[in-house]
Scaffold this active site. Structure first.
Site, PDB file in Angstrom:
ATOM      1  N   TYR A 128     -10.555   1.852   5.771  1.00  0.00           N
ATOM      2  CA  TYR A 128      -9.524   1.596   4.772  1.00  0.00           C
ATOM      3  C   TYR A 128     -10.072   0.663   3.697  1.00  0.00           C
ATOM      4  O   TYR A 128     -10.522  -0.442   3.995  1.00  0.00           O
ATOM      5  CB  TYR A 128      -8.315   0.963   5.455  1.00  0.00           C
ATOM      6  CG  TYR A 128      -7.069   0.918   4.625  1.00  0.00           C
ATOM      7  CD1 TYR A 128      -6.171   1.983   4.634  1.00  0.00           C
ATOM      8  CD2 TYR A 128      -6.767  -0.188   3.849  1.00  0.00           C
ATOM      9  CE1 TYR A 128      -5.004   1.932   3.893  1.00  0.00           C
ATOM     10  CE2 TYR A 128      -5.609  -0.249   3.104  1.00  0.00           C
ATOM     11  CZ  TYR A 128      -4.727   0.810   3.125  1.00  0.00           C
ATOM     12  OH  TYR A 128      -3.581   0.762   2.384  1.00  0.00           O
ATOM     13  N   SER A 129     -10.030   1.093   2.460  1.00  0.00           N
ATOM     14  CA  SER A 129     -10.565   0.283   1.364  1.00  0.00           C
ATOM     15  C   SER A 129      -9.633   0.330   0.171  1.00  0.00           C
ATOM     16  O   SER A 129      -9.423   1.388  -0.436  1.00  0.00           O
ATOM     17  CB  SER A 129     -11.953   0.787   0.948  1.00  0.00           C
ATOM     18  OG  SER A 129     -12.422   0.077  -0.186  1.00  0.00           O
ATOM     19  N   ASN A 130      -9.076  -0.817  -0.173  1.00  0.00           N
ATOM     20  CA  ASN A 130      -8.214  -0.884  -1.354  1.00  0.00           C
ATOM     21  C   ASN A 130      -8.960  -0.536  -2.634  1.00  0.00           C
ATOM     22  O   ASN A 130      -8.361  -0.062  -3.601  1.00  0.00           O
ATOM     23  CB  ASN A 130      -7.607  -2.286  -1.457  1.00  0.00           C
ATOM     24  CG  ASN A 130      -6.563  -2.536  -0.389  1.00  0.00           C
ATOM     25  OD1 ASN A 130      -5.556  -1.853  -0.324  1.00  0.00           O
ATOM     26  ND2 ASN A 130      -6.817  -3.505   0.470  1.00  0.00           N
TER      27      ASN A 130
ATOM     28  N   GLY B 258       2.764  -0.802   4.104  1.00  0.00           N
ATOM     29  CA  GLY B 258       2.317  -1.627   2.993  1.00  0.00           C
ATOM     30  C   GLY B 258       2.495  -3.097   3.286  1.00  0.00           C
ATOM     31  O   GLY B 258       3.530  -3.519   3.817  1.00  0.00           O
TER      32      GLY B 258
ATOM     33  N   THR C 202      -9.460 -17.404  -2.219  1.00  0.00           N
ATOM     34  CA  THR C 202      -8.847 -17.655  -3.525  1.00  0.00           C
ATOM     35  C   THR C 202      -7.410 -17.187  -3.600  1.00  0.00           C
ATOM     36  O   THR C 202      -6.562 -17.857  -4.203  1.00  0.00           O
ATOM     37  CB  THR C 202      -9.671 -16.973  -4.632  1.00  0.00           C
ATOM     38  OG1 THR C 202     -11.017 -17.470  -4.587  1.00  0.00           O
ATOM     39  CG2 THR C 202      -9.081 -17.241  -6.000  1.00  0.00           C
TER      40      THR C 202
ATOM     41  N   PHE D 123     -12.671 -13.822  -2.217  1.00  0.00           N
ATOM     42  CA  PHE D 123     -11.381 -13.303  -2.664  1.00  0.00           C
ATOM     43  C   PHE D 123     -10.269 -13.768  -1.723  1.00  0.00           C
ATOM     44  O   PHE D 123      -9.195 -14.198  -2.155  1.00  0.00           O
ATOM     45  CB  PHE D 123     -11.421 -11.774  -2.738  1.00  0.00           C
ATOM     46  CG  PHE D 123     -10.193 -11.154  -3.337  1.00  0.00           C
ATOM     47  CD1 PHE D 123     -10.104 -10.938  -4.704  1.00  0.00           C
ATOM     48  CD2 PHE D 123      -9.116 -10.789  -2.535  1.00  0.00           C
ATOM     49  CE1 PHE D 123      -8.962 -10.366  -5.257  1.00  0.00           C
ATOM     50  CE2 PHE D 123      -7.975 -10.213  -3.084  1.00  0.00           C
ATOM     51  CZ  PHE D 123      -7.906 -10.013  -4.447  1.00  0.00           C
TER      52      PHE D 123
ATOM     53  N   SER E 142       0.786  -1.228   0.000  1.00  0.00           N
ATOM     54  CA  SER E 142       0.000   0.000   0.000  1.00  0.00           C
ATOM     55  C   SER E 142       0.818   1.279   0.000  1.00  0.00           C
ATOM     56  O   SER E 142       0.249   2.373  -0.105  1.00  0.00           O
ATOM     57  CB  SER E 142      -0.965   0.009   1.182  1.00  0.00           C
ATOM     58  OG  SER E 142      -2.046  -0.859   0.931  1.00  0.00           O
TER      59      SER E 142
END
Length: 375
Positions: free
Chosen positions: A191-193, A335, A152, A149, A85
């Site tokens: 927090y959202s990617n 990150g 996976t 997700f 990040s």
């Protein structure tokens, strides 16, 4: 991609190696606490650590532990690693440069640039601004928190079947839009990617070029960041580099796995970049000194909102402010991505900067390294 990935893990078998000052000097007494924190991270189970500092006295670097658990090869101060990040600060810088050029406004709705993309299950890109993407107040669901997700791409069986999959930004956004928003736009923080995947898409729509090209043209080349790249779908790390390790499980116990090779398109503009400690300290020093943004845009970047549940910290536009135990303020970003945890921070005047990387994602205290360096 931040804290959502840090459950991935690895435990180093065998004794920890003492930290070795990579500049060949036993000195740099001012960094003794940093060295102790690096050694402690390896003792805690991180395979290896590399760190670099720039300050008024010049540069200093140190390593500890191993870069390859099979051969015992040490980590290098020149290692290139996945920065997760920390990518977000680069993306936010480009969008703020575009604002300074009058090509976008932070108050533009996302829908202005990506019409119809953010719709579904209560999400509405007409009510979400670019600023909300950059400071995580959009309420858009974080795609990496999706259970399917996670199974996976983050757990062992799924990872080894799907580690080389290519996912497009639109596919990542579509995963998020299967869920309800976390909150109404602008009313809270999470927090959202997904926010930064969308920010990368906006950069491409505004400029007509992929966000990776804009980062290269506007930041990497001008600052001569020779160890920094936006890999796209490239699965390998450039040399020099160490191996990256993970448990690939929601636990710190059990076997560890080499996860060095993977297709970073699963992170996209939220966290796919590669860099090294020297480049990261150069980048954050240049950013905070005003070399990359005009004063107005840098002020916007440093205007923070509260981070729920995290005291003494605020989140700006791709930039985090934290107050350390000794009262020192540092600016930067953390990150995390499979097998790699990183942090890069600098004082507000850009005079003192640190970048550190762990090549395992399940153990070690990154904050202790930062406190050791600045306190």
């Amino acid at each position: 991609m931040g804290a959502t990935v840090t459950v991935l893990s690895l435990a180093l078998a065998g004794p920890a190696l003492a930290a070795v000052p990579a500049d060949g000097a036993d000195g740099a007494a001012g960094h003794a606490a940093t060295r102790r924190a690096i050694e402690a991270a390896v003792a805690d189970g991180v395979p290896g650590v590399t760190a670099g500092v720039r300050d008024a006295h010049g540069t200093w670097s140190a390593t500890a532990g191993v870069g390859d658990t099979r051969t015992g090869a040490p980590r290098s101060a020149a290692d290139r690693y996945r920065v997760g990040s920390i990518t977000k600060t680069f993306v936010a810088t480009v969008l703020l440069q575009l604002e300074a050029e009058g090509r976008v406004s932070l108050d533009d709705p996302v829908d202005t640039w990506l019409p119809g993309v953010v719709r579904g299950h209560g999400h509405d890109g007409r009510a979400i601004t670019l600023r909300m993407l950059l400071n995580h107040t959009s309420g858009i669901y974080n795609y990496t928190a999706d259970d399917d997700f996670g199974r996976t791409y983050f757990l062992k069986d799924g990872f080894f079947r799907h580690r080389y999959d290519t996912l497009t930004p639109r596919e990542l956004v579509a995963i998020a839009l299967r869920h309800r928003p976390d909150f109404a736009p602008g009313t809270s923080w999470n927090y959202s990617n997904t926010n930064y995947v969308l920010a990368g898409m906006v950069i491409e729509r505004v400029t007509g070029r992929p966000y990776a090209e804009e980062i290269d043209r506007r930041i990497i080349r001008p600052l001569k960041l020779t160890g920094t790249s936006v890999p796209g779908t490239r699965v390998s790390l450039p040399r020099p580099s160490s191996r990256a390790y993970s448990k690939l499980a929601p636990t710190t116990a059990g076997p560890s796995y080499d996860v060095t090779r993977l297709n970073p398109s699963i992170a996209s503009a939220a966290g796919e970049m590669i860099s090294d400690s020297a480049d990261l300290t150069r980048f954050y020093r240049a950013l905070l000194r005003g070399d990359l943004l005009p004063a107005r845009q840098l002020k916007e970047m440093k205007t923070t909102v509260e981070i729920d549940g995290v005291p003494n910290a605020g989140y700006g536009l791709g930039l985090m402010d934290r107050t350390l135990s000794c009262g020192v303020h540092v600016w930067g970003h953390d990150g995390g991505i499979h097998g790699s945890g990183s942090s890069a921070v600098t004082t507000a005047d850009g005079r003192h900067a640190l970048a550190v990387n762990f090549n395992g994602d399940w153990a070690g205290n990154m904050d202790a390294v930062i406190e050791g360096e600045f306190c």
